[in-house]
Write a protein that holds these residues in place. Structure first.
Motif, PDB file in Angstrom:
ATOM      1  N   ASN A   1      47.713  37.622  47.166  1.00  0.00           N
ATOM      2  CA  ASN A   1      47.224  36.242  47.293  1.00  0.00           C
ATOM      3  C   ASN A   1      47.854  35.274  46.283  1.00  0.00           C
ATOM      4  O   ASN A   1      47.153  34.583  45.549  1.00  0.00           O
ATOM      5  CB  ASN A   1      45.703  36.203  47.146  1.00  0.00           C
TER       6      ASN A   1
ATOM      7  N   ALA B   1      48.999  31.518  40.551  1.00  0.00           N
ATOM      8  CA  ALA B   1      47.874  32.437  40.407  1.00  0.00           C
ATOM      9  C   ALA B   1      48.095  33.662  41.276  1.00  0.00           C
ATOM     10  O   ALA B   1      48.561  33.556  42.412  1.00  0.00           O
ATOM     11  CB  ALA B   1      46.575  31.753  40.798  1.00  0.00           C
ATOM     12  N   LEU B   2      47.751  34.823  40.722  1.00  0.00           N
ATOM     13  CA  LEU B   2      47.836  36.089  41.450  1.00  0.00           C
ATOM     14  C   LEU B   2      46.520  36.839  41.286  1.00  0.00           C
ATOM     15  O   LEU B   2      45.864  36.722  40.257  1.00  0.00           O
ATOM     16  CB  LEU B   2      48.971  36.948  40.894  1.00  0.00           C
ATOM     17  N   THR B   3      46.176  37.595  42.279  1.00  0.00           N
ATOM     18  CA  THR B   3      44.937  38.364  42.245  1.00  0.00           C
ATOM     19  C   THR B   3      45.249  39.855  42.223  1.00  0.00           C
ATOM     20  O   THR B   3      46.060  40.340  43.021  1.00  0.00           O
ATOM     21  CB  THR B   3      44.057  38.045  43.466  1.00  0.00           C
ATOM     22  N   GLN B   4      44.568  40.552  41.312  1.00  0.00           N
ATOM     23  CA  GLN B   4      44.703  42.000  41.250  1.00  0.00           C
ATOM     24  C   GLN B   4      43.341  42.593  40.926  1.00  0.00           C
ATOM     25  O   GLN B   4      42.682  42.177  39.982  1.00  0.00           O
ATOM     26  CB  GLN B   4      45.729  42.425  40.199  1.00  0.00           C
TER      27      GLN B   4
ATOM     28  N   GLU C   1      41.706  37.063  39.376  1.00  0.00           N
ATOM     29  CA  GLU C   1      42.836  36.146  39.498  1.00  0.00           C
ATOM     30  C   GLU C   1      43.307  35.708  38.110  1.00  0.00           C
ATOM     31  O   GLU C   1      42.500  35.331  37.263  1.00  0.00           O
ATOM     32  CB  GLU C   1      42.446  34.917  40.320  1.00  0.00           C
ATOM     33  N   LYS C   2      44.626  35.763  37.902  1.00  0.00           N
ATOM     34  CA  LYS C   2      45.219  35.327  36.642  1.00  0.00           C
ATOM     35  C   LYS C   2      46.403  34.409  36.926  1.00  0.00           C
ATOM     36  O   LYS C   2      47.006  34.476  37.998  1.00  0.00           O
ATOM     37  CB  LYS C   2      45.684  36.532  35.813  1.00  0.00           C
ATOM     38  N   GLU C   3      46.727  33.570  35.933  1.00  0.00           N
ATOM     39  CA  GLU C   3      47.803  32.602  36.099  1.00  0.00           C
ATOM     40  C   GLU C   3      49.030  33.005  35.284  1.00  0.00           C
ATOM     41  O   GLU C   3      48.912  33.527  34.172  1.00  0.00           O
ATOM     42  CB  GLU C   3      47.338  31.203  35.674  1.00  0.00           C
TER      43      GLU C   3
END
Length: 411
Positions: free
Chosen positions: A78, A96-99, A103-105
């Motif tokens: 995402n 932003a990425l989700t793992q 979610e982190k930037e």
């Protein structure tokens, strides 16, 4: 044309990373995503420059660092563009990425030509590793005199880690001790360490790591039970003409000393000086771990860092035309960059370089190449170049880190 390999170790740090499996519509970032998906640096390599940095690491390592990080990116999803801002002619994208539901930037700096200038995709994990030594952590003899070997302009010394004795680069341009990951793999405990600066170069799996050194000894300078950052130095050793390296010795083992470099006698002396406000020598300022002096070239005042890990004197590319008339034996050479590709740069002998209130050096072999990657932090003194092996070999040089002066003695 000649091909030069320029060795610089201005390490800062890393943090672990993940990446997504879809794209966001920004070409170089999409190619970076594709590289993560295919586990291939070749996909993103056309978008790397000689100046490209991964989280502030030396540009020498950019392609290698990316290759080592790829296995960490499989679970991210995402991706979405949070914002973009202009920085001079460049654009910084925050994504932003989700793992695992979090979610982190992360951010990437892109040039107008759609090249990646910065890849800041690493985030800190729980534990931090500090490479600074307190007075109780490091045994420091009052004076140490040791032999050195000069190999392709680099200084090689001998040290021992947990019973393994071998070659280390002595590099005052590196902020900290670094071990070769091929010889010192992950600690037996399996613990991970991360950091924001080289007080924590690491990762897990096939990325960055650390080694828990039970016993380190460099000519009596020693410590026990410390986490030391590691990196694969195989390619660096090969290109520098060294068969194998155990590691690299940097500023955190030097800062309590006056370091005397004597290339003619092939010795290095470390002496603990008495702090004094009137120490003899040419004053310098510290820029992080680098001593910076002022020099005059053809009426221009330059700020130059002293670095025994620099195989060539280096001035920023913007001075190539300005100092063209000051060069002897000017030629175009090939300089290996972060993307493993050679680029054409100007090289020659600078007729005259005078340190302000210090000695004059003549016919100095000098390379003109971009050093924009060394001037990324707005709160630091802007560097115009580095003074390395060609200058330091001419006179016995003492860099007194305690009193912040440098002394030159004719040989």
């Amino acid at each position: 044309m000649r091909t030069l390999f320029f060795c610089l170790f201005l390490l800062v740090g890393l943090q672990p990373l993940v990446w997504a499996q879809t794209t966001i519509g920004v070409e170089p970032i999409d190619k970076l995503v594709a590289a993560m998906q295919t586990q291939s640096v070749a996909v993103v390599q056309p978008y790397l420059l000689a100046e490209t940095q991964v989280s502030g690491l030396p540009t020498t390592y950019t392609a290698q660092v990316l290759a080592q990080m790829l296995p960490r990116f499989k679970k991210a999803e995402n991706p979405r563009l949070i914002r973009q801002t202009t920085e001079g002619v460049n654009t910084r994208y925050v994504v932003a990425l989700t793992q695992n539901g979090v979610e982190k930037e992360y951010d990437v700096l892109v040039t107008p030509a759609n090249k990646l200038l910065e890849i800041n995709l690493l985030k800190a994990e729980a534990k931090k590793m500090d490479t600074r030594f307190g007075a109780q952590d490091l045994t420091t003899p009052a004076e140490v005199v040791m032999p050195i070997r000069v190999q392709n302009g680099l200084l090689i010394v001998t040290a021992e880690v947990d019973g393994q004795r071998g070659d280390f680069f002595l590099d005052s341009g590196a902020p900290a001790l670094l071990l070769n990951k091929t010889r010192f793999g992950s600690s037996a405990s399996g613990s991970t360490v991360a950091a924001r600066q080289l007080r924590g170069v690491n990762g897990a799996g096939s990325s960055f790591d650390y080694y828990h050194a039970t016993d380190f000894n460099w000519q009596g300078i020693s410590f026990q039970n410390r986490d030391v950052p590691t990196l694969d130095l195989t390619d660096l050793a090969r290109r520098a003409g060294v068969s194998e390296l155990l590691g690299l010795i940097g500023y955190n083992l030097l800062e309590q000393y006056a370091l005397t470099l004597d290339y003619a006698a092939q010795t290095v002396t470390l002496r603990k000086p008495t702090p004094t406000a009137s120490a003899e020598g040419l004053p310098f300022i510290m820029r992080g771990h680098l001593p910076v002096v002022e020099a005059l070239v053809a009426g221009h005042t330059l700020r130059l860092a002293l670095d025994c890990g620099a195989q060539q004197n280096l001035l920023d590319a913007r001075f190539a035309a300005t100092f063209a008339s000051q060069l002897r034996k000017s030629e175009t050479v090939q300089l290996a960059g972060a993307d493993q590709k050679a680029r054409s740069v100007t090289s020659g002998e600078l007729r005259k370089l005078q340190l302000v209130h210090g000695p004059t050096f003549r016919n100095q072999p000098t390379v003109f190449a971009s050093i924009s990657h060394l001037n990324q932090k707005p709160d630091q003194v802007v560097l115009d170049g580095l003074l390395g092996y060609p200058m330091l070999r001419q006179q016995r040089t003492t860099i007194d880190y305690v009193n912040k002066v440098v002394r030159f003695e004719g040989q």
